[in-house]
Motif scaffolding. Structure first.
Motif, PDB file in Angstrom:
ATOM      1  N   PRO A  52      13.742 -11.979  -9.181  1.00 55.65           N
ATOM      2  CA  PRO A  52      12.288 -12.018  -8.995  1.00 55.65           C
ATOM      3  C   PRO A  52      11.833 -11.570  -7.605  1.00 55.65           C
ATOM      4  CG  PRO A  52      13.025 -13.989 -10.131  1.00 55.65           C
ATOM      5  CD  PRO A  52      14.258 -13.243  -9.706  1.00 55.65           C
ATOM      6  N   ALA A  53      12.630 -11.805  -6.600  1.00 60.13           N
ATOM      7  CA  ALA A  53      12.264 -11.396  -5.245  1.00 60.13           C
ATOM      8  C   ALA A  53      12.248  -9.875  -5.098  1.00 60.13           C
ATOM      9  CB  ALA A  53      13.234 -11.997  -4.224  1.00 60.13           C
ATOM     10  N   GLN A  54      12.889  -9.173  -6.028  1.00 59.35           N
ATOM     11  CA  GLN A  54      12.945  -7.710  -5.973  1.00 59.35           C
ATOM     12  C   GLN A  54      11.924  -7.045  -6.898  1.00 59.35           C
ATOM     13  OE1 GLN A  54      14.794  -5.906  -3.811  1.00 59.35           O
ATOM     14  NE2 GLN A  54      15.235  -7.911  -2.932  1.00 59.35           N
ATOM     15  N   ARG A  55      11.024  -7.840  -7.463  1.00 61.55           N
ATOM     16  CA  ARG A  55      10.062  -7.273  -8.410  1.00 61.55           C
ATOM     17  C   ARG A  55       9.219  -6.162  -7.796  1.00 61.55           C
ATOM     18  NH1 ARG A  55       5.562  -6.520 -10.854  1.00 61.55           N
ATOM     19  NH2 ARG A  55       5.254  -6.838 -13.053  1.00 61.55           N
ATOM     20  N   GLY A  56       8.781  -6.343  -6.569  1.00 60.08           N
ATOM     21  CA  GLY A  56       7.978  -5.313  -5.913  1.00 60.08           C
ATOM     22  C   GLY A  56       8.731  -4.008  -5.797  1.00 60.08           C
ATOM     23  N   ARG A  57       9.978  -4.095  -5.395  1.00 59.97           N
ATOM     24  CA  ARG A  57      10.813  -2.895  -5.287  1.00 59.97           C
ATOM     25  C   ARG A  57      11.046  -2.281  -6.662  1.00 59.97           C
ATOM     26  NH1 ARG A  57      11.835   1.074  -2.152  1.00 59.97           N
ATOM     27  NH2 ARG A  57      12.991   0.095  -0.510  1.00 59.97           N
ATOM     28  N   ALA A  58      11.218  -3.124  -7.682  1.00 57.83           N
ATOM     29  CA  ALA A  58      11.425  -2.624  -9.044  1.00 57.83           C
ATOM     30  C   ALA A  58      10.202  -1.856  -9.546  1.00 57.83           C
ATOM     31  CB  ALA A  58      11.759  -3.777  -9.989  1.00 57.83           C
ATOM     32  N   VAL A  59       9.011  -2.347  -9.236  1.00 61.68           N
ATOM     33  CA  VAL A  59       7.777  -1.646  -9.627  1.00 61.68           C
ATOM     34  C   VAL A  59       7.689  -0.297  -8.915  1.00 61.68           C
ATOM     35  CG1 VAL A  59       5.243  -1.724  -9.514  1.00 61.68           C
ATOM     36  CG2 VAL A  59       6.525  -3.747 -10.224  1.00 61.68           C
ATOM     37  N   GLU A  60       8.037  -0.259  -7.635  1.00 60.12           N
ATOM     38  CA  GLU A  60       8.029   1.001  -6.891  1.00 60.12           C
ATOM     39  C   GLU A  60       9.052   1.978  -7.465  1.00 60.12           C
ATOM     40  OE1 GLU A  60       8.537   0.157  -2.743  1.00 60.12           O
ATOM     41  OE2 GLU A  60       6.600  -0.860  -2.607  1.00 60.12           O
ATOM     42  N   ASP A  61      10.245   1.498  -7.789  1.00 63.15           N
ATOM     43  CA  ASP A  61      11.271   2.363  -8.383  1.00 63.15           C
ATOM     44  C   ASP A  61      10.817   2.887  -9.747  1.00 63.15           C
ATOM     45  OD1 ASP A  61      12.857   1.909  -6.162  1.00 63.15           O
ATOM     46  OD2 ASP A  61      14.176   0.472  -7.179  1.00 63.15           O
ATOM     47  N   PHE A  62      10.141   2.033 -10.512  1.00 59.21           N
ATOM     48  CA  PHE A  62       9.585   2.428 -11.809  1.00 59.21           C
ATOM     49  C   PHE A  62       8.584   3.578 -11.619  1.00 59.21           C
ATOM     50  CE2 PHE A  62       6.185   1.482 -15.036  1.00 59.21           C
ATOM     51  CZ  PHE A  62       6.911   1.811 -16.178  1.00 59.21           C
ATOM     52  N   ALA A  63       7.711   3.436 -10.631  1.00 57.69           N
ATOM     53  CA  ALA A  63       6.732   4.490 -10.347  1.00 57.69           C
ATOM     54  C   ALA A  63       7.432   5.778  -9.941  1.00 57.69           C
ATOM     55  CB  ALA A  63       5.764   4.047  -9.251  1.00 57.69           C
ATOM     56  N   ARG A  64       8.390   5.685  -9.043  1.00 60.04           N
ATOM     57  CA  ARG A  64       9.124   6.882  -8.591  1.00 60.04           C
ATOM     58  C   ARG A  64       9.831   7.584  -9.747  1.00 60.04           C
ATOM     59  NH1 ARG A  64       9.674   8.078  -3.401  1.00 60.04           N
ATOM     60  NH2 ARG A  64       9.105   6.533  -1.847  1.00 60.04           N
ATOM     61  N   ILE A  78       3.260  10.573   1.577  1.00 62.62           N
ATOM     62  CA  ILE A  78       2.046   9.852   1.177  1.00 62.62           C
ATOM     63  C   ILE A  78       2.252   8.351   1.341  1.00 62.62           C
ATOM     64  CG2 ILE A  78       0.559   9.266  -0.787  1.00 62.62           C
ATOM     65  CD1 ILE A  78       1.201  12.171  -1.832  1.00 62.62           C
ATOM     66  N   VAL A  79       3.389   7.865   0.854  1.00 58.98           N
ATOM     67  CA  VAL A  79       3.678   6.432   0.863  1.00 58.98           C
ATOM     68  C   VAL A  79       3.957   5.916   2.273  1.00 58.98           C
ATOM     69  CG1 VAL A  79       5.308   4.697   0.007  1.00 58.98           C
ATOM     70  CG2 VAL A  79       4.433   6.455  -1.522  1.00 58.98           C
ATOM     71  N   ALA A  80       4.431   6.772   3.157  1.00 61.40           N
ATOM     72  CA  ALA A  80       4.652   6.354   4.546  1.00 61.40           C
ATOM     73  C   ALA A  80       3.331   5.930   5.186  1.00 61.40           C
ATOM     74  CB  ALA A  80       5.305   7.478   5.345  1.00 61.40           C
ATOM     75  N   GLU A  81       2.248   6.605   4.811  1.00 62.19           N
ATOM     76  CA  GLU A  81       0.932   6.278   5.365  1.00 62.19           C
ATOM     77  C   GLU A  81       0.225   5.182   4.566  1.00 62.19           C
ATOM     78  OE1 GLU A  81      -1.415   9.811   5.689  1.00 62.19           O
ATOM     79  OE2 GLU A  81       0.109  10.852   6.855  1.00 62.19           O
ATOM     80  N   ARG A  82       0.525   5.105   3.270  1.00 63.07           N
ATOM     81  CA  ARG A  82      -0.163   4.156   2.385  1.00 63.07           C
ATOM     82  C   ARG A  82       0.854   3.506   1.447  1.00 63.07           C
ATOM     83  NH1 ARG A  82      -5.285   7.260   0.208  1.00 63.07           N
ATOM     84  NH2 ARG A  82      -5.953   5.158  -0.258  1.00 63.07           N
ATOM     85  N   PRO A  83       1.664   2.599   1.978  1.00 54.64           N
ATOM     86  CA  PRO A  83       2.787   2.053   1.215  1.00 54.64           C
ATOM     87  C   PRO A  83       2.412   1.310  -0.065  1.00 54.64           C
ATOM     88  CG  PRO A  83       2.522   0.894   3.298  1.00 54.64           C
ATOM     89  CD  PRO A  83       1.584   2.059   3.319  1.00 54.64           C
ATOM     90  N   ALA A  84       1.237   0.775  -0.165  1.00 51.04           N
ATOM     91  CA  ALA A  84       0.859   0.025  -1.367  1.00 51.04           C
ATOM     92  C   ALA A  84       0.577   0.926  -2.565  1.00 51.04           C
ATOM     93  CB  ALA A  84      -0.354  -0.849  -1.072  1.00 51.04           C
ATOM     94  N   LEU A  85       0.413   2.217  -2.339  1.00 51.22           N
ATOM     95  CA  LEU A  85       0.105   3.112  -3.453  1.00 51.22           C
ATOM     96  C   LEU A  85       1.197   3.100  -4.519  1.00 51.22           C
ATOM     97  CD1 LEU A  85      -1.516   6.303  -1.876  1.00 51.22           C
ATOM     98  CD2 LEU A  85      -2.565   4.647  -3.407  1.00 51.22           C
ATOM     99  N   LEU A  86       2.463   3.041  -4.118  1.00 52.46           N
ATOM    100  CA  LEU A  86       3.538   3.042  -5.113  1.00 52.46           C
ATOM    101  C   LEU A  86       3.409   1.865  -6.065  1.00 52.46           C
ATOM    102  CD1 LEU A  86       6.978   4.136  -3.627  1.00 52.46           C
ATOM    103  CD2 LEU A  86       5.668   5.156  -5.487  1.00 52.46           C
ATOM    104  N   ALA A  87       3.094   0.707  -5.541  1.00 57.23           N
ATOM    105  CA  ALA A  87       2.907  -0.464  -6.404  1.00 57.23           C
ATOM    106  C   ALA A  87       1.719  -0.259  -7.334  1.00 57.23           C
ATOM    107  CB  ALA A  87       2.725  -1.725  -5.561  1.00 57.23           C
ATOM    108  N   ARG A  88       0.660   0.331  -6.821  1.00 58.00           N
ATOM    109  CA  ARG A  88      -0.527   0.588  -7.659  1.00 58.00           C
ATOM    110  C   ARG A  88      -0.202   1.583  -8.768  1.00 58.00           C
ATOM    111  NH1 ARG A  88      -5.596  -1.714  -6.209  1.00 58.00           N
ATOM    112  NH2 ARG A  88      -6.063  -0.480  -8.036  1.00 58.00           N
ATOM    113  N   PHE A  89       0.549   2.650  -8.411  1.00 60.01           N
ATOM    114  CA  PHE A  89       0.971   3.606  -9.436  1.00 60.01           C
ATOM    115  C   PHE A  89       1.853   2.910 -10.469  1.00 60.01           C
ATOM    116  CE2 PHE A  89       0.817   7.093  -5.980  1.00 60.01           C
ATOM    117  CZ  PHE A  89      -0.516   7.364  -6.238  1.00 60.01           C
TER     118      PHE A  89
END
Length: 108
Positions: A52-64, A78-89
């Motif tokens: 569960p602690a890796q859920r954020g990373r899992a969502v980002e990997d899913f987006a990628r 893009i993500v270097a400047e706006r890191p939350a975008l990957l989670a939103r995607f």
């Protein structure tokens, strides 16, 4: 930045699945993602359940795994400047995979 019509046509020819334009910055910028494949969805669910602690990373990997335009290097910029975008995607792609679909039931 948004893809040109020629880039979209090339991507459609290369990827025979449904493609989605995910817009941000009020529609000024976008990425293109393929319809989330079941294997990627299963990976997201498995990692989220096991760690569960890796859920954020899992969502980002899913987006990628689903984003096919721009290139991974451009996406990194893009993500270097706006890191939350990957989670939103990732959240939007999860919705496209049916995660937020309203299901109703009826007693038979």
């Amino acid at each position: 930045m948004k893809p040109t019509e020629a880039e979209i046509a090339t991507l459609k020819a290369k990827h025979p699945t449904t493609l989605h334009l995910l817009e941000y910055d009020g529609g000024i910028s976008a990425v293109i993602a393929k319809q989330p494949p079941r294997a990627e969805w299963n990976r997201l669910v498995a990692v989220s359940a096991a760690e569960p602690a890796q859920r954020g990373r899992a969502v980002e990997d899913f987006a990628r795994a689903c984003i096919i335009w721009p290139s991974q290097a451009e996406l990194d910029t893009i993500v270097a400047e706006r890191p939350a975008l990957l989670a939103r995607f990732g959240n939007e792609l999860a919705d496209l995979a049916g995660a937020s679909e309203k299901i109703s039931s009826k007693k038979l």
